[in-house]
Design a protein around this motif. Sequence first.
Motif, PDB file in Angstrom:
ATOM      1  N   VAL A  11       5.130   6.658 -12.214  1.00 50.16           N
ATOM      2  CA  VAL A  11       4.913   8.026 -11.550  1.00 50.16           C
ATOM      3  C   VAL A  11       2.880   7.538 -11.994  1.00 50.16           C
ATOM      4  CG1 VAL A  11       4.739  10.667 -12.253  1.00 50.16           C
ATOM      5  CG2 VAL A  11       6.743   8.894 -12.583  1.00 50.16           C
ATOM      6  N   GLU A  12       2.372   6.839 -12.633  1.00 48.06           N
ATOM      7  CA  GLU A  12       1.128   6.987 -12.641  1.00 48.06           C
ATOM      8  C   GLU A  12       0.146   6.287 -11.898  1.00 48.06           C
ATOM      9  OE1 GLU A  12      -1.828   5.715 -16.501  1.00 48.06           O
ATOM     10  OE2 GLU A  12      -0.331   6.772 -17.091  1.00 48.06           O
ATOM     11  N   VAL A  13       1.256   5.137 -11.578  1.00 49.98           N
ATOM     12  CA  VAL A  13       0.719   4.212 -10.326  1.00 49.98           C
ATOM     13  C   VAL A  13       0.700   4.623  -9.097  1.00 49.98           C
ATOM     14  CG1 VAL A  13       1.104   1.917  -9.359  1.00 49.98           C
ATOM     15  CG2 VAL A  13       0.868   1.737 -11.185  1.00 49.98           C
ATOM     16  N   ASP A  14       1.789   5.575  -8.572  1.00 53.54           N
ATOM     17  CA  ASP A  14       2.308   6.270  -7.977  1.00 53.54           C
ATOM     18  C   ASP A  14       1.171   7.134  -7.732  1.00 53.54           C
ATOM     19  OD1 ASP A  14       3.531   7.250  -5.146  1.00 53.54           O
ATOM     20  OD2 ASP A  14       4.365   8.810  -6.197  1.00 53.54           O
ATOM     21  N   SER A  15       1.121   8.082  -8.575  1.00 52.93           N
ATOM     22  CA  SER A  15       0.020   9.294  -8.369  1.00 52.93           C
ATOM     23  C   SER A  15      -1.851   8.866  -8.376  1.00 52.93           C
ATOM     24  CB  SER A  15      -0.572   9.580  -9.539  1.00 52.93           C
ATOM     25  OG  SER A  15       0.761  10.641 -10.307  1.00 52.93           O
ATOM     26  N   ALA A  16      -1.817   7.458  -8.704  1.00 56.81           N
ATOM     27  CA  ALA A  16      -2.923   6.813  -8.278  1.00 56.81           C
ATOM     28  C   ALA A  16      -3.186   6.377  -6.902  1.00 56.81           C
ATOM     29  CB  ALA A  16      -3.418   5.340  -8.914  1.00 56.81           C
ATOM     30  N   ILE A  17      -2.690   5.752  -6.243  1.00 57.39           N
ATOM     31  CA  ILE A  17      -2.054   5.344  -4.535  1.00 57.39           C
ATOM     32  C   ILE A  17      -2.722   6.252  -3.280  1.00 57.39           C
ATOM     33  CG2 ILE A  17       0.117   4.474  -3.068  1.00 57.39           C
ATOM     34  CD1 ILE A  17       0.530   2.897  -5.073  1.00 57.39           C
ATOM     35  N   VAL A  18      -1.654   7.802  -4.215  1.00 56.20           N
ATOM     36  CA  VAL A  18      -1.625   8.874  -3.331  1.00 56.20           C
ATOM     37  C   VAL A  18      -3.558   9.707  -3.968  1.00 56.20           C
ATOM     38  CG1 VAL A  18      -0.811  11.182  -3.377  1.00 56.20           C
ATOM     39  CG2 VAL A  18       0.881   9.704  -3.937  1.00 56.20           C
ATOM     40  N   LEU A  19      -3.676   9.312  -5.344  1.00 57.84           N
ATOM     41  CA  LEU A  19      -5.331  10.196  -5.054  1.00 57.84           C
ATOM     42  C   LEU A  19      -5.895   9.326  -4.118  1.00 57.84           C
ATOM     43  CD1 LEU A  19      -7.239  12.205  -6.037  1.00 57.84           C
ATOM     44  CD2 LEU A  19      -7.313  11.028  -8.415  1.00 57.84           C
TER      45      LEU A  19
END
Length: 59
Positions: A11-19
């Motif tokens: 979730v943290e990595v996915d959030s960073a990619i989305v941001l």
Amino acid sequence: MNTRTAESLVVEVDSAIVLANLMLLLGIFSIPISVITHRAGKTYQINYKVITERPKSAA
């Protein structure tokens, strides 16, 4: 990163990619984006806007 499980790391990595993608789109289109979310009875609003010009400093 302060993650405890593999799921939270994903979730943290996915959030960073989305941001990162969001910041790229903001830079290209120069439009503000507002994100509103509700969690635990509270409402959060996050406004994103890219500023390309720096204000002139008073010297």
